[in-house]
Design an enzyme around this catalytic site. Structure first.
Site, PDB file in Angstrom:
ATOM      1  N   HIS A  49       0.968  -0.840  -0.236  1.00 29.51           N
ATOM      2  CA  HIS A  49      -0.290  -0.325   0.100  1.00 29.51           C
ATOM      3  C   HIS A  49       0.943   1.113   0.027  1.00 29.51           C
ATOM      4  O   HIS A  49       0.930   1.954  -0.426  1.00 29.51           O
ATOM      5  CB  HIS A  49      -0.752  -0.456   1.276  1.00 29.51           C
ATOM      6  CG  HIS A  49      -1.759  -1.008   1.317  1.00 29.51           C
ATOM      7  ND1 HIS A  49      -3.472  -0.772   0.406  1.00 29.51           N
ATOM      8  CD2 HIS A  49      -1.902  -2.723   1.482  1.00 29.51           C
ATOM      9  CE1 HIS A  49      -3.878  -2.398   1.366  1.00 29.51           C
ATOM     10  NE2 HIS A  49      -3.033  -3.171   0.701  1.00 29.51           N
TER      11      HIS A  49
ATOM     12  N   ASP B 202      -5.858   5.459   1.464  1.00 27.35           N
ATOM     13  CA  ASP B 202      -6.037   4.819   1.379  1.00 27.35           C
ATOM     14  C   ASP B 202      -7.775   3.665   1.947  1.00 27.35           C
ATOM     15  O   ASP B 202      -8.016   4.521   2.104  1.00 27.35           O
ATOM     16  CB  ASP B 202      -5.168   3.772   2.371  1.00 27.35           C
ATOM     17  CG  ASP B 202      -5.392   1.910   2.116  1.00 27.35           C
ATOM     18  OD1 ASP B 202      -5.880   1.419   1.343  1.00 27.35           O
ATOM     19  OD2 ASP B 202      -3.624   1.736   1.553  1.00 27.35           O
TER      20      ASP B 202
END
Ligand code: UDP
Length: 495
Positions: free
Chosen positions: A37, A135
């Site tokens: 990520h 995110d």
């Protein structure tokens, strides 16, 4: 609170006067603290900084400390003077495990603590933020903080479009009785996800569906994050239009703005034409030291002869599973380069003894390293196949490099990705839910010899399309321009 926190327009005007020019947009970026990520979000952050945006990149303290020790921060700051790393606590005690499945404890903790921590960062910024890029798994905290602060939030889901779309159906899967999956026929097609009704079997659903009760906390966590994500002003995906067009069209029913800007690891290299790419923080791992010697080892092998084996940054396996892979690889007769991290092996057996034995036995057959420069390995002419866990970054990196895959998905989005690799894009085989040595051997032989030609036909087309998408005039190149324009338009509205 909102009135107290909201930035005064006059502040911006003062800055304009002070600097003699219009201040640039300021983008705050918030990934979850995991390699798969942080890496794509950092790639995007560097691209935005390269396009004159000010960037504040938020890591958790745990990642911040280890990660920044591997970055030449002076060289980085010279390259990106408007880029700042800051950190927030993840809310866990220092000795709490954060790797492997420990990542779920981190997610639960951040769910409860990240909003307050993010607000603190926002208040402390010298230049008010234009927007937050969060995110997709941090959306609850980011959307609430953004709404309180009067700043729009763009969601960056680091999964494929297919998987992102699947996560939007978690509630429906419960309503339809598909989930919990326990005791069900796993080979039956799941028909309630529009656009994927002929693709996903039950065993291809995200691993969180393999639960035994409807109120499973992790499942509920992901439903809540997906709900929050719907409130984002735009969706950013590390994919390319040509790869997932029909599902991107479906996602258009939720988001009026979607920016597909992948494969980001290459778009970044194309746009940031830097002689020294190692200056980029995004080329560093958040935890591990790269073994560069494996490239020399690859140099000594003929073209397309080596199987590269890597299960990413979080997946773990038992000694028993490791032995199945090892025997399968050795029996295939193909040399292999295998990444086994210090925390890869779990279970009761002592991994060190087994690993030392294997390394000794593997001497003339393979090389085991603890972290590899994966993009370089996949680009190396000696590599002929990738035995992967089907993490999304790894999948995209393999497609771009034109290396066919054998997929052994463990959790998260990997079940969906491996199904797309084998049955939608037809660029590899899916070994899901087993790793018996005979299957490993057969798949390696098939991919390296018997069925290679067929798979390579689709891989070559896909790989070329991926390469086109990041070139000037390509879809991802163009979409990044549009994303930057969008961010600038938010900024101008605030002035
Ligand atoms: N990676 C690497 N060296 C390794 C193993 C992984 O550089 O030895 C990188 C890989 O290139 C990819 C990332 O780590 O960009 C892993 O992300 P992915 O989404 O594939 O899997 P995750 O780690 O999130 O499960």
């Amino acid at each position: 609170m909102r009135a107290k926190l909201k930035w005064e327009k006059s502040f911006l005007k003062d800055m304009e006067k002070e600097e003699g020019q219009e201040p640039h947009p300021h983008v705050v970026i918030l990934p979850i603290p995991a390699q798969g990520h942080v890496k794509p979000m950092l790639k995007l952050a560097e691209l935005l900084s390269h396009s004159s945006c000010r960037v504040t990149f938020i890591n958790t303290e745990y990642v911040h400390t280890t990660f920044l020790s591997s970055v030449d921060i002076h060289a980085f700051s010279r390259r990106f003077p408007k880029f700042r790393f800051v950190s927030i606590p993840d809310g866990l005690p220092p000795d709490s495990p954060r790797s492997g499945k420990g990542i779920f404890d981190v997610l639960f903790s951040l769910r409860d603590t990240a909003k307050a921590a993010l607000l603190e960062v926002l208040v402390s910024l010298r230049q008010p933020p234009t927007c937050i890029i969060a995110d997709g798994i941090m959306c609850c905290a980011a959307i609430e903080a953004g709404e309180e602060f009067g700043v729009p939030v763009l969601a960056f889901r680091t999964y494929s479009a297919c998987c992102t779309w699947t996560y939007f159906h978690l509630s429906m899967l419960l309503q339809e009785g598909e989930v919990p999956l326990q005791d069900k026929d796993m080979d039956q097609l799941v028909t309630c996800i529009s656009g994927l009704e002929n693709v996903l079997r039950r065993r291809d659903l995200p691993s969180i569906c393999r639960i035994d009760r409807v109120d499973d906390p992790l499942y509920t966590f992901f439903i809540t994050q997906a709900l929050a994500m719907r409130r984002a002003s735009a969706l950013i995906l590390n994919t390319f239009e040509e790869l997932e067009a029909p599902i991107l069209f479906k996602l258009g029913s939720i988001f009026s703005k979607i920016y597909t800007i992948g494969p980001l690891h290459v778009l970044s290299n194309v746009r940031i034409k830097d002689d020294n790419l190692t200056t980029l923080a995004s080329t560093k791992s958040i935890r591990w030291q790269e073994d560069k010697g494996c490239i020399t080892w690859l140099d000594s092998h003929p073209p397309k002869s080596v199987v590269f084996v890597s299960f990413g940054s979080l997946v773990t396996f038992t000694c028993e599973q490791m032995l199945e892979f090892w025997h399968g690889l050795v029996n295939s007769g193909k040399p292999f380069l295998w990444v086994i991290r210090s925390d890869s092996i779990v279970g009761d057996d002592d991994p060190r003894t087994t690993l030392i034995d294997l390394e000794e036995l593997a001497k003339d057959k393979g090389l085991i390293v603890s972290w590899a420069p994966q993009e370089k390995v996949l680009a190396h002419s000696a590599v002929g196949a990738f035995l992967t866990h089907s993490g999304w970054n790894s999948t995209l990196e393999s497609i771009y490099a034109g290396v066919p895959m054998i997929c052994w998905p463990a959790w998260g989005d990997q079940q969906v990705n491996s199904r797309c690799v084998s049955d939608v894009w037809r660029v590899g085989f899916d070994m899901k839910d087993g790793c018996h040595r005979s299957i490993v051997e057969k798949m390696v032989r098939d991919l390296m010899n018997d069925k290679r030609e067929e798979i390579m036909k689709s891989m070559e087309v896909l790989s070329r399309t991926a390469q086109q998408s990041v070139k000037e005039g390509g879809s991802s190149y163009f979409n990044l321009e549009k994303l930057i324009e969008y961010i600038k338009s938010i900024h101008l509205k605030k002035l």
